[in-house]
Enzyme design. Sequence first.
Site, PDB file in Angstrom:
ATOM      1  N   GLU A  47     -19.507 -24.266   8.475  1.00 46.89           N
ATOM      2  CA  GLU A  47     -20.520 -23.359   8.240  1.00 46.89           C
ATOM      3  C   GLU A  47     -20.878 -22.440   9.473  1.00 46.89           C
ATOM      4  O   GLU A  47     -20.679 -23.196  10.490  1.00 46.89           O
ATOM      5  CB  GLU A  47     -21.868 -24.077   7.954  1.00 46.89           C
ATOM      6  CG  GLU A  47     -21.996 -24.879   6.358  1.00 46.89           C
ATOM      7  CD  GLU A  47     -23.028 -25.403   6.196  1.00 46.89           C
ATOM      8  OE1 GLU A  47     -24.102 -25.319   7.027  1.00 46.89           O
ATOM      9  OE2 GLU A  47     -23.339 -26.175   5.108  1.00 46.89           O
ATOM     10  N   HIS A 138     -10.494   2.425   0.392  1.00 46.89           N
ATOM     11  CA  HIS A 138      -9.206   2.787  -0.262  1.00 46.89           C
ATOM     12  C   HIS A 138      -9.428   3.666  -1.490  1.00 46.89           C
ATOM     13  O   HIS A 138      -8.193   4.356  -1.703  1.00 46.89           O
ATOM     14  CB  HIS A 138      -8.996   1.327  -0.947  1.00 46.89           C
ATOM     15  CG  HIS A 138      -7.558   1.335  -1.495  1.00 46.89           C
ATOM     16  ND1 HIS A 138      -6.435   1.489  -1.024  1.00 46.89           N
ATOM     17  CD2 HIS A 138      -7.298   0.965  -3.021  1.00 46.89           C
ATOM     18  CE1 HIS A 138      -5.603   1.359  -1.888  1.00 46.89           C
ATOM     19  NE2 HIS A 138      -5.830   1.134  -2.990  1.00 46.89           N
ATOM     20  N   LYS A 202       6.074   6.138  -7.704  1.00 45.59           N
ATOM     21  CA  LYS A 202       6.612   4.724  -7.609  1.00 45.59           C
ATOM     22  C   LYS A 202       5.944   3.932  -8.887  1.00 45.59           C
ATOM     23  O   LYS A 202       5.104   4.368  -9.555  1.00 45.59           O
ATOM     24  CB  LYS A 202       6.095   4.058  -6.508  1.00 45.59           C
ATOM     25  CG  LYS A 202       4.578   4.104  -6.242  1.00 45.59           C
ATOM     26  CD  LYS A 202       3.916   3.338  -5.026  1.00 45.59           C
ATOM     27  CE  LYS A 202       2.494   3.274  -4.989  1.00 45.59           C
ATOM     28  NZ  LYS A 202       2.100   2.634  -3.710  1.00 45.59           N
ATOM     29  N   ARG A 204       4.356   0.068 -10.109  1.00 44.11           N
ATOM     30  CA  ARG A 204       3.920  -1.163  -9.398  1.00 44.11           C
ATOM     31  C   ARG A 204       3.615  -2.145 -10.692  1.00 44.11           C
ATOM     32  O   ARG A 204       3.170  -1.692 -11.538  1.00 44.11           O
ATOM     33  CB  ARG A 204       2.611  -1.119  -8.953  1.00 44.11           C
ATOM     34  CG  ARG A 204       1.887  -2.248  -8.435  1.00 44.11           C
ATOM     35  CD  ARG A 204       0.549  -2.000  -7.770  1.00 44.11           C
ATOM     36  NE  ARG A 204       0.693  -0.857  -6.802  1.00 44.11           N
ATOM     37  CZ  ARG A 204       0.687  -1.351  -5.561  1.00 44.11           C
ATOM     38  NH1 ARG A 204       1.073  -2.553  -5.107  1.00 44.11           N
ATOM     39  NH2 ARG A 204       0.578  -0.112  -4.456  1.00 44.11           N
ATOM     40  N   THR A 235       1.542  -5.375   3.799  1.00 46.06           N
ATOM     41  CA  THR A 235       2.880  -6.034   4.009  1.00 46.06           C
ATOM     42  C   THR A 235       4.152  -4.990   4.368  1.00 46.06           C
ATOM     43  O   THR A 235       5.274  -5.692   4.882  1.00 46.06           O
ATOM     44  CB  THR A 235       3.256  -6.927   2.715  1.00 46.06           C
ATOM     45  OG1 THR A 235       3.361  -5.860   1.784  1.00 46.06           O
ATOM     46  CG2 THR A 235       2.349  -8.013   2.448  1.00 46.06           C
ATOM     47  N   ALA A 236       3.511  -3.862   4.184  1.00 42.59           N
ATOM     48  CA  ALA A 236       4.391  -2.662   4.535  1.00 42.59           C
ATOM     49  C   ALA A 236       5.732  -2.485   3.597  1.00 42.59           C
ATOM     50  O   ALA A 236       6.527  -1.712   4.074  1.00 42.59           O
ATOM     51  CB  ALA A 236       4.891  -2.675   6.006  1.00 42.59           C
ATOM     52  N   GLY A 237       5.675  -3.203   2.598  1.00 48.32           N
ATOM     53  CA  GLY A 237       6.783  -3.067   1.640  1.00 48.32           C
ATOM     54  C   GLY A 237       6.881  -1.503   1.009  1.00 48.32           C
ATOM     55  O   GLY A 237       7.645  -0.648   0.872  1.00 48.32           O
TER      56      GLY A 237
END
Length: 326
Positions: A47, A138, A202, A204, A235-237
């Site tokens: 806590e 985002h 792309k 996904r 993750t830079a993928g």
Amino acid sequence: MSGMKRTTEKNLMVFSGRAHPGLAEEVVEQLGTGLVPTSAYDFANGEIYVRFEESVRGSDAFVIQSHTSPINEWIMEQLIMVDALKRASAKRITVVLPFYGYARQDKKHRGREPISARLMADLFKTAGADRLICVDLHTSQIQGFFDGPVDHLMALPILSEYVRTKYGDQKLAVVSPDAGRIKVAEQWSARLNNAPLAFIHKTRDIERPNETVANRVVGEVKNRVCILVDDMIDTAGTITKAADALYAEGAAGVVIAATHAILSGPAVDRLKNCQASEVIVTNTLPIAEDRRFDKLTELSIAPLISRAIREVFEDGSVTSLFEGRA
């Protein structure tokens, strides 16, 4: 005449959680003030305890916290700080979120999923926040999740000025890693002498987070230095696959520019080993020394946040910081 009148001076107070104190120190240095002394520690069971060492009654309070790993712990700490300010009679509480946690969960892709970005906004409102200041959400629609004013800051001027100074004398192309961020790429293009636009088509798999397939490049990138722009690198993928796809189409070079350097898991190794010549980010999130590498360039977001805080405190215009486009 009955009653009492009193004119009081506005009192700016800036508070920082423990997630990214370095950025908060930069911000208050730009403002010409200091951070309010705060006691914060964890109990044995995890806590969090927070107490401010000065009176905050009647203040215009700004609470800075970046939602870095361990993300849930730092979100909870910021909520507790807001609650403490509300109960100590701060006049107005502004939550400053250089990185807004859970922003990618802004809609339902399938049934029985949460919209966690909306839950985040509700939590801050319930805790006592009057206003949010965020950097490169985002998706812009998250501004509508909070029932109150939201100032959405853009790192674009800081990042694009660096790119223009360093690469402006070369043939450039601005590339979005997917079709959904082409509007942002258009703003980049306008700041880079109307460089041509391209994007990566792309796909996904919603069953496999952090994984994408770069299918093809749409747009003219041959013999151009491609400025590959995104809001975050996790993750830079996605970004490294996009860089490889650009080189396969004959790009003369690739420079990656993103606001938030999350750099989870294999990100550093992927970025080190990809063909991009430079990776430009801001310090909205702390980057540990062991996560830094030679081609990483970190720019400070502190001047932008400090100017926004000053505009809010002085009842000015945050939109004016972006030529009316924010």
